[in-house]
Scaffold this active site. Structure first.
Site, short mmCIF file in Angstrom:
data_model
loop_
_atom_site.label_atom_id
_atom_site.label_comp_id
_atom_site.label_asym_id
_atom_site.label_seq_id
_atom_site.Cartn_x
_atom_site.Cartn_y
_atom_site.Cartn_z
N LYS A 275 42.93 44.15 38.19
CA LYS A 275 43.57 45.34 37.97
C LYS A 275 43.48 45.53 36.35
CE LYS A 275 45.29 45.39 42.02
NZ LYS A 275 46.20 44.64 42.37
N TRP B 125 53.98 44.29 47.60
CA TRP B 125 53.33 42.82 47.33
C TRP B 125 54.54 41.83 47.02
CZ3 TRP B 125 48.59 42.63 48.21
CH2 TRP B 125 47.95 43.83 48.09
N ASP C 25 54.88 38.02 39.25
CA ASP C 25 53.53 38.42 39.77
C ASP C 25 53.21 39.67 38.59
OD1 ASP C 25 51.36 39.73 40.63
OD2 ASP C 25 52.25 39.97 42.74
C1 LIG Z 1 46.78 43.98 43.93
C2 LIG Z 1 48.08 43.12 43.79
C3 LIG Z 1 48.26 41.91 44.70
C4 LIG Z 1 47.06 41.45 45.43
O1 LIG Z 1 46.05 40.91 44.66
P1 LIG Z 1 44.78 40.07 45.49
O2 LIG Z 1 44.12 39.64 44.23
O3 LIG Z 1 44.16 41.32 46.03
O4 LIG Z 1 45.34 38.99 46.24
C5 LIG Z 1 49.30 41.32 44.29
N1 LIG Z 1 50.26 41.50 43.58
C6 LIG Z 1 50.11 42.87 43.03
C7 LIG Z 1 51.41 43.31 42.05
C8 LIG Z 1 49.14 43.47 43.00
O5 LIG Z 1 49.10 44.86 42.20
#
Ligand SMILES: *Cc1c(COP(=O)(O)O)cnc(C)c1O
Length: 362
Positions: free
Chosen positions: A194, A102, A170
């Protein structure tokens, strides 16, 4: 709710049963409105109360003030934030700490808008550790970090000191999974699916002064943070239902005792699994090299052979332990133990791991 599986899915993922029940009820009818949450106007008083409560509860959990920080909700997933961050804040260059897939994708998008300095990377060892040395540029527009590496199972418990450079994180896979010094950050984003709610909405925590003084002006309205801050997430129709569910999840965290309580439970759950791994190191091989870097949200390990890994996941599934297959890019096993994952599920997994070890050890 009958027949709940032990859900270790990496995302979308387990939600608290009470939140599911409240959401079910709200889909049937919201309070005494005679309308479903799916049918009300995003500009109605009722939704206003829902979204304002969610913002207030999120700020309350972080101990941040509404004068200093805004909480906004947008669509497009965390992946859209990979582009929105540099689109709004990269003037010339930014520092990226590259600790997984990511983070790599975030840096890739940023390269479209300016120079990216990889301040640190753990790619040399397939992201199985967190870098300890950094090559920060003093004049970077910001530093970007991924606090929890969902695929590789590493997590920054505390983040490197970046001095006066704005810090952007993030936190998609560990938002509100532990206490943090939230005031360190100029911008935090987290895809909800998540640890916060269903897919379809991303929560963003942003320092008001950062948007006011540093954001670029020549950005399309929908992709501009200022649009959503000024419009309090109501510039256009936001994902109403997803925001409702996130709001209920925040209330649930508060009722559970806040971040301190959920963190303590997450630590306990993680220890239950890491203890089994460490008791049988020749069989279960934790994939993170330094134990201090281990995630309490996504736990990753391997077995002696890919065949045994496949057997492990298949037999676990028969015991209603689902979602344990490692990400396709690394294989192995991954147990995602987000806030809403009950202790009982982790107990069942630990027990299964012991039984599987006894039946399959060399
Ligand atoms: C799942 C995830 C993403 C991507 O998320 P989307 O909502 O599918 O774009 C980005 N960063 C991290 C750390 C993730 O676990």
């Amino acid at each position: 709710m009958p027949n709940r599986a032990h859900n270790f899915n990496p995302g979308p993922a387990v939600l608290p049963v009470t939140v599911l029940e409240e959401s079910r009820d709200a889909v049937a009818s919201l309070g005494s409105l005679g309308m479903s949450i799916l049918e009300i106007s995003h500009r109605s008083k009722d939704f206003e109360a829902i979204i304002q409560d969610a913002e207030k509860d999120a700020l309350g959990l972080m101990g941040l003030s509404a004068q200093d920080y805004a909480v906004i909700f947008v669509g497009g997933g965390a992946s859209l934030q990979f582009a929105m961050v540099p689109m709004n804040f990269m003037q010339t260059k930014a520092d990226y700490i590259v600790t997984g897939e990511w983070a790599t994708k975030a840096a890739k998008e940023a390269k479209l808008f300016g120079a990216v300095n990889e301040a640190a990377s753990s790619k040399d060892k397939n992201f199985n550790y967190l870098p300890k040395r950094f090559n920060f540029s003093p004049d970077a527009d910001y530093v970007h970090i991924t606090t929890n590496n969902t695929i590789y199972g590493t997590e920054w418990k505390s983040v490197p000191d970046v001095g006066s450079v704005p810090l952007i994180a993030d936190m998609s896979s560990d938002m509100f999974g532990m206490k943090r010094d939230w005031s360190k950050y100029s911008l935090i984003y987290a895809g909800a699916q998540k640890n916060l709610g269903p897919a379809g909405v991303t929560m963003i925590v942003i320092k008001r002064a950062y948007v006011e003084t540093k954001a670029k002006q020549q950005v399309p309205s929908m992709l501009k943070y200022k649009t959503h801050v000024d419009g309090a997430s109501l510039y256009n129709t936001p994902p109403v239902f997803a925001i409702f569910v996130v709001g209920r999840t925040l209330k649930w965290i508060l009722k559970e005792g806040g971040l301190e309580a959920v963190e303590a439970r997450n630590q306990k759950k993680a220890k239950m699994i890491y203890d089994v791994i460490d008791a049988h190191t020749g069989f279960y091989k934790g994939s993170v090299s330094d134990k201090a870097d281990r995630s309490i949200m996504n736990l990753t390990w391997n077995l002696p052979t890919p065949e045994l890994e496949e057997k492990f996941v298949a037999e676990a599934k028969k015991m209603q332990l689902v979602g344990l297959k490692g990400h396709r890019s690394v294989g192995g096993v991954r147990s995602s133990q987000y806030n809403a994952c009950p202790v009982e599920s982790v107990e069942a997994l630990a027990k299964f791991m012991e039984e599987f070890y006894a039946a399959n050890k060399p």
